[in-house]
Design an enzyme around this catalytic site. Structure first.
Site, short mmCIF file in Angstrom:
data_model
loop_
_atom_site.label_atom_id
_atom_site.label_comp_id
_atom_site.label_asym_id
_atom_site.label_seq_id
_atom_site.Cartn_x
_atom_site.Cartn_y
_atom_site.Cartn_z
N TYR A 176 -5.37 -4.89 -7.15
CA TYR A 176 -4.67 -4.82 -5.84
C TYR A 176 -4.22 -6.13 -5.19
CZ TYR A 176 -5.74 -4.86 -0.69
OH TYR A 176 -5.62 -4.98 0.71
N LYS A 204 0.86 -1.17 0.18
CA LYS A 204 0.17 -0.02 0.16
C LYS A 204 0.85 1.33 0.00
CE LYS A 204 -3.92 -2.25 2.34
NZ LYS A 204 -4.43 -2.74 3.43
N TYR A 254 -2.39 -0.05 11.48
CA TYR A 254 -3.91 -0.36 11.69
C TYR A 254 -4.32 0.15 13.04
CZ TYR A 254 -2.78 -3.31 7.76
OH TYR A 254 -2.61 -3.67 6.58
#
Length: 360
Positions: free
Chosen positions: A216, A95, A268
């Protein structure tokens, strides 16, 4: 990719431990290596508390006892220990690469029309924040945000373009698509598929959902090493520039945005705790990888496939915590911390003695 886009992607006081100098640059490789070796021994004790990711069957085949690190200072020798050269899939570490390319090719305004800049406080694959409101994904480093970024990238670049760029920015021509992991993920990606279709229903993804999902998942399935990630981290630590060749891989603004989001959102729903305890911008992946950037100091790559409850490498996090202050890698490091840590240890000793006396 057009010629223009290719250009955007590729053009672009004495310490108590004398391992670093006044500017926190590595000066004593041997001593630094000894510190890291001690930290690795402590980190290995955490491995039984974690587990490899099994929701992607191929990832469940990894040996959870593996642990490796590569630390690449801006000045000084590269330090590689343990399973630093073992290949594993990037997963969510990719990412960072997606965000770099999106900012360079699509522009800041277009990217942040689709995603926010805030921590989510939710699990990396959560649907909650999207389903209960009209909001866009909180940030580009969770699954929903990265899928939105892929929707932006898909008309501009191919996966082969992204693979070439990843090889270049990681200084690793051996990076390939792991077909086995890709196939395994595509068979078990119902949650990401749900997120992608929800994003389409909100008008955030306007490209074909299945094409976006494949793009992705291929990005997540690229094989790297801890050394590859350290090479990428070093470029980010050096304002997006290769310290050896002087080649710029991204703008200063892109580098700054990426590092900021790594600090606030990269771990996260454990990002805040990690920022306080470790203080190094880091992005994790469920393949066991950690990409860390000690700005103006070093790039760090870690591999440890046993994960904690948040999906972060349990031994890798412990390893980074152990070395962050001793090697002055913490973004907020101050020499006064040495005294504070001594005071904390003294307080803990006194508290233990008091507790022991109360039991007698």
């Amino acid at each position: 990719m057009t010629e223009k886009n290719n250009g955007n992607l590729e053009g672009r006081e004495t310490m108590t431990i004398p391992v670093v100098d006044r500017r926190y640059q590595m000066t004593e490789t041997k001593k630094a290596k000894e510190i890291i070796e001690r930290a690795m021994n402590l980190a290995r004790e955490e491995i039984p508390k974690g587990a490899v990711a099994t929701y992607i069957p191929e990832l469940g085949k990894e040996d959870p006892h593996q642990l490796g690190i590569c630390l690449y200072p801006l000045k000084g020798d590269k330090i590689c220990l343990g399973d630093y050269d073992h290949r594993f899939t990037m997963q969510s570490v990719s990412k960072v690469v997606m965000l770099i390319v999106a900012l360079e090719v699509c522009g800041l305004k277009n990217v942040f029309r689709k995603v926010g800049m805030e921590p989510s406080g939710e699990a990396f694959d959560s649907l909650v924040e999207l389903d209960v409101s009209d909001s866009k994904p909180y940030n580009p480093l969770i699954n929903s945000g990265a899928l939105a970024v892929c929707g932006l990238l898909l008309p501009e670049v191919s996966f082969q373009d992204m693979l070439r760029y990843t090889r270049n920015i990681c200084s690793d021509p051996g990076i390939e698509l792991n077909e086995s992991v890709f196939d395994s993920e595509m068979k078990t990606c119902s949650r990401n598929r749900s997120i992608a279709y929800l994003l389409q229903s909100k008008g955030i993804i306007t490209t074909d959902v299945e094409d976006t999902l494949r793009f992705y998942t291929k990005m997540c399935s690229m094989n790297v090493t801890a050394e590859s990630l350290a090479n990428l981290g070093k470029k980010l630590a050096n304002d997006g520039v290769c310290a050896i060749t002087g080649k710029r891989f991204m703008s200063s603004r892109t580098a700054r945005i990426v590092k900021t989001l790594m600090l606030t959102c990269g771990m996260y729903d454990g990002s805040g705790t990690f920022a306080i305890k470790v203080g190094i911008p880091t992005k994790s992946g469920v393949g066991g990888g950690l990409l860390s950037v000690s700005d103006k100091r070093a790039g760090i790559g870690v591999f440890g496939p046993a994960l904690d409850a948040q999906g972060n490498s349990i031994a890798g996090c412990k390893l980074l915590r152990e070395i962050s202050n001793e090697l002055r890698l913490n973004l907020f490091y101050d020499p006064e911390w040495d005294k504070e840590q001594d005071d904390e240890q003294n307080e803990e000793t006194v508290l233990r003695e008091m507790q022991a006396k109360s039991v007698m």
